[in-house]
Enzyme design. Structure first.
Site, PDB file in Angstrom:
ATOM      1  N   SER D  55       0.792  -1.231   0.000  1.00 37.89           N
ATOM      2  CA  SER D  55       0.000   0.000   0.000  1.00 37.89           C
ATOM      3  C   SER D  55       0.831   1.291   0.000  1.00 37.89           C
ATOM      4  O   SER D  55       0.448   2.247  -0.666  1.00 37.89           O
ATOM      5  CB  SER D  55      -1.079  -0.023   1.083  1.00 37.89           C
ATOM      6  N   GLN D  76      -8.338  -3.517 -24.133  1.00 36.53           N
ATOM      7  CA  GLN D  76      -7.824  -4.388 -23.072  1.00 36.53           C
ATOM      8  C   GLN D  76      -7.297  -3.570 -21.906  1.00 36.53           C
ATOM      9  O   GLN D  76      -7.533  -3.871 -20.742  1.00 36.53           O
ATOM     10  CB  GLN D  76      -6.621  -5.198 -23.584  1.00 36.53           C
ATOM     11  N   LEU D  77      -6.533  -2.537 -22.254  1.00 38.99           N
ATOM     12  CA  LEU D  77      -5.858  -1.721 -21.243  1.00 38.99           C
ATOM     13  C   LEU D  77      -6.828  -1.131 -20.232  1.00 38.99           C
ATOM     14  O   LEU D  77      -6.603  -1.191 -19.016  1.00 38.99           O
ATOM     15  CB  LEU D  77      -5.098  -0.592 -21.953  1.00 38.99           C
ATOM     16  N   VAL D  78      -7.911  -0.544 -20.742  1.00 42.06           N
ATOM     17  CA  VAL D  78      -8.807   0.175 -19.836  1.00 42.06           C
ATOM     18  C   VAL D  78      -9.627  -0.757 -18.951  1.00 42.06           C
ATOM     19  O   VAL D  78     -10.384  -0.292 -18.104  1.00 42.06           O
ATOM     20  CB  VAL D  78      -9.721   1.186 -20.583  1.00 42.06           C
ATOM     21  N   GLN D  87      -8.240   9.330 -23.469  1.00 36.83           N
ATOM     22  CA  GLN D  87      -7.977   8.736 -24.783  1.00 36.83           C
ATOM     23  C   GLN D  87      -8.511   9.621 -25.898  1.00 36.83           C
ATOM     24  O   GLN D  87      -9.551  10.268 -25.741  1.00 36.83           O
ATOM     25  CB  GLN D  87      -8.651   7.359 -24.847  1.00 36.83           C
ATOM     26  N   GLN D  88      -7.785   9.618 -27.010  1.00 43.25           N
ATOM     27  CA  GLN D  88      -8.238  10.377 -28.174  1.00 43.25           C
ATOM     28  C   GLN D  88      -9.589   9.826 -28.638  1.00 43.25           C
ATOM     29  O   GLN D  88      -9.756   8.627 -28.824  1.00 43.25           O
ATOM     30  CB  GLN D  88      -7.221  10.271 -29.308  1.00 43.25           C
ATOM     31  N   GLN D  90     -12.791   9.086 -30.927  1.00 45.91           N
ATOM     32  CA  GLN D  90     -13.231   8.935 -32.331  1.00 45.91           C
ATOM     33  C   GLN D  90     -14.569   9.643 -32.560  1.00 45.91           C
ATOM     34  O   GLN D  90     -15.023   9.730 -33.690  1.00 45.91           O
ATOM     35  CB  GLN D  90     -13.352   7.449 -32.700  1.00 45.91           C
ATOM     36  N   ASN D 163       0.857  -4.706 -10.400  1.00 49.51           N
ATOM     37  CA  ASN D 163      -0.182  -5.652 -10.794  1.00 49.51           C
ATOM     38  C   ASN D 163      -0.303  -5.715 -12.323  1.00 49.51           C
ATOM     39  O   ASN D 163      -0.381  -6.796 -12.923  1.00 49.51           O
ATOM     40  CB  ASN D 163      -1.515  -5.223 -10.169  1.00 49.51           C
ATOM     41  N   ARG D 168       0.723  -8.393 -17.602  1.00 47.13           N
ATOM     42  CA  ARG D 168       0.936  -8.034 -19.000  1.00 47.13           C
ATOM     43  C   ARG D 168       2.363  -8.205 -19.503  1.00 47.13           C
ATOM     44  O   ARG D 168       2.597  -8.026 -20.697  1.00 47.13           O
ATOM     45  CB  ARG D 168       0.453  -6.601 -19.242  1.00 47.13           C
TER      46      ARG D 168
END
Lengths: 220, 220, 220, 220
Positions: D55, D76-78, D87-88, D90, D163, D168
């Site tokens: 912590s 996947q990331l989010v 994020q950019q 669309q 984590n 990943r």
């Protein structure tokens, strides 16, 4: 109570503005790190807060070291879950001769203050006697009062702080956590005035009171 | 301490298995609600836990009502942030003649117990005297001890519970929160044995101790 | 789009009311499970929502199975972090002859629709040709469009849902996620009308628009 | 892919060590800000990571600007929820002549590459034709592929990053997000080597594989 801002994301306003810019403009990572002019930063951050688009505010984090607060305060505080805490442990750190927080309503009434101080002295003595009998700290602490002083390190991002301030700077918040919230707000306003321009209770920021019949009456 | 499981997602194992199935198979929502045979549910849930794919476990939630625990316990408990809590408020509910939790190490030593009970009586009296002087509850409570009994409703999902159990069923956890964790584990195992088949301290579930030099020695 | 409510905390309103009652009254866990009369439940839940005291709403969870939505929708959806998701994987499940979502603005314009369907057919063919060349699914999927149909299981608690509805039932929300939000709202209102009595965009629930100059004009 | 570390908590290791020290020692906020000697910082941080006491690592935050990644990656990331993203969009930014990410397995096979590039060209043309017909960006984007390049700003604290890296950087992670994780790890190791000394897949950090029968075989 003492509250220091011991670390924060460098250039917090610029970091938030850069992240927000990426969302809405066809720019790349390189341009993102180029200088934005101050008026552009101001315009962008005000647009975010006008439209309640708080997520870019999360890229700026603030870390506070707090001491001279009660465990009543920290028990409430750590209910704010979108935050990180490191607190002085009563399991590992001895509380011999612990300091204690005196509520103003008690400090103002001589009889109440005497009673309060008497109990603190009794409790201190009992904690020491239990320790002397070999009771481990983690159990002796069961006699320690809510008033017992504690220390805590808090990290919240600007989005989390705005939510924290909305709840805890309200007149109806408990006095000690309100004091802390006001101190934290003063500190972050010094280093990131734009991000916290609209921080405060919802009566001030939105003209709405959410305390219902428990409200302070300010908005009537 | 009393801990009851007052609500939970119906058919928690089937719900988790259905969600997991959707991830890996070309099936639709309709089929999702068709009966899965028990052996299929078992195979699927074991595959999830073998591969550490815990996210489907989050679709099953469990709500507990807990009473007869100290505020020491709840201050620790609410540090688990992926959970929901509703706790009896010392600001609003009077603590006249409050109950208190006695640590076993104190209960076992007659002198310690006498000292402890004396302080509890002193504190009770002080709380009442402060209340009688007109001190509001939210301030009079500053004299109340960590031992003071509290009540709390807890909701965690099965993923959060597995993490909670990993930390708090460990021999090195503080005794009171460990008692609670073990009671909660017994309750959820009754209604969702598969989901909690691998619940427990990491020495049991993974053969790994994360307490370092503070470990209990069981894995040596 | 199809959206089913596949599981939820039994008696969600009673569960929330019981948790809230514990906060403010000197009652125990046993009484907590006794029947509360409907008018008491109603009064209590309305008091919570009038005062913005949403945390007891977190004890009621709702699980939805959704299909016939685009990956545009799910990419937005999973940005809501206080929730749990299990989504059909394009790494593991083949997308041969995938279904696709047609935006209404495209469906209404014959030329646009023809163009759209032509690209979908091209993409389907390319995905199959890449698969036939031995390209693994997780890489062949890079040609798949945002329109590609996906399936997802969502669990949110009532507090999280209220926040989700506030953002996504707004007229300014993207049409597909707004459709989903409205369907989810209809479903939960059926089983827990009191909890979602005040669900909706902030213009309806608080008389405040947070879209700034991007607002729909309804509140002018 | 390009990944820059654009901001982070100054002196991240010292900040973590100071917070941890407060937990276990009877020191105050003032002392907290005094210089700790490097060997003390090292000893303390190693003790934290040996005992899995992560912590305090949350007080150090890191902000990355990422470009040249696909929307497959960001979807996947989010899913990592203890993090902040910008994020950019669309919906707001035109994707005329969008760039695209080519998976290595496709780049290596000339026939596959030709097929892939043909579809990208088709899609680009369709997006432009739909835009020319007056279809709004938020709907024209339904034809855009997963391969479409996107840009994102990510903030995670050191606990969250550990984590993220555990999942990943594993050989079994999808190649593109693994590339990103390895780049992020290299960047944070430069500025906070102690905090990330034990970062990596669980086979390296704990000698345990959690992929079950899907493992890469390294630990056999």
């Amino acid at each position: 109570m003492r509250c220091d801002l011991i670390a924060y994301t460098p250039e917090p306003e610029l970091t938030v503005a850069a992240a927000a810019r990426l969302c809405y403009a066809a720019i790349g990572a390189q341009q993102l790190q180029e200088r934005m002019e101050r008026p552009d930063v101001e315009r962008l951050i005000r647009r975010l807060s006008d439209s309640g688009h708080w997520s870019p505010f999360e890229h700026a984090s603030f870390t506070f070291a707090v001491e001279g607060v009660s465990r009543s305060l920290t028990h409430q505080l750590v209910r704010h879950r979108i935050a990180s805490y490191s607190q002085q442990s009563q399991r590992y750190v001895s509380e011999k001769n612990f300091a204690f927080i005196i509520p103003p309503t008690i400090a103002e009434v001589p009889g109440a203050l005497a009673e309060f101080e008497r109990v603190m002295a009794e409790t201190t003595a009992a904690y020491e006697r239990l320790s002397a009998m070999g009771i481990p700290r983690e159990d002796a602490r069961y006699v320690l009062p809510n008033a017992c002083e504690t220390k805590i390190v808090i990290t919240m991002n600007a989005h989390g702080l705005l939510n924290f301030f909305a709840h805890r700077t309200c007149q109806r918040a408990q006095w000690e956590i309100r004091d802390l919230a006001l101190k934290m707000l003063t500190l972050v306003k010094t280093v990131a005035p734009l991000l916290f321009e609209k921080a405060g209770p919802s009566c001030e920021t939105e003209g709405v009171c959410r305390e219902g019949s428990h409200g302070c009456g300010r908005l009537v």
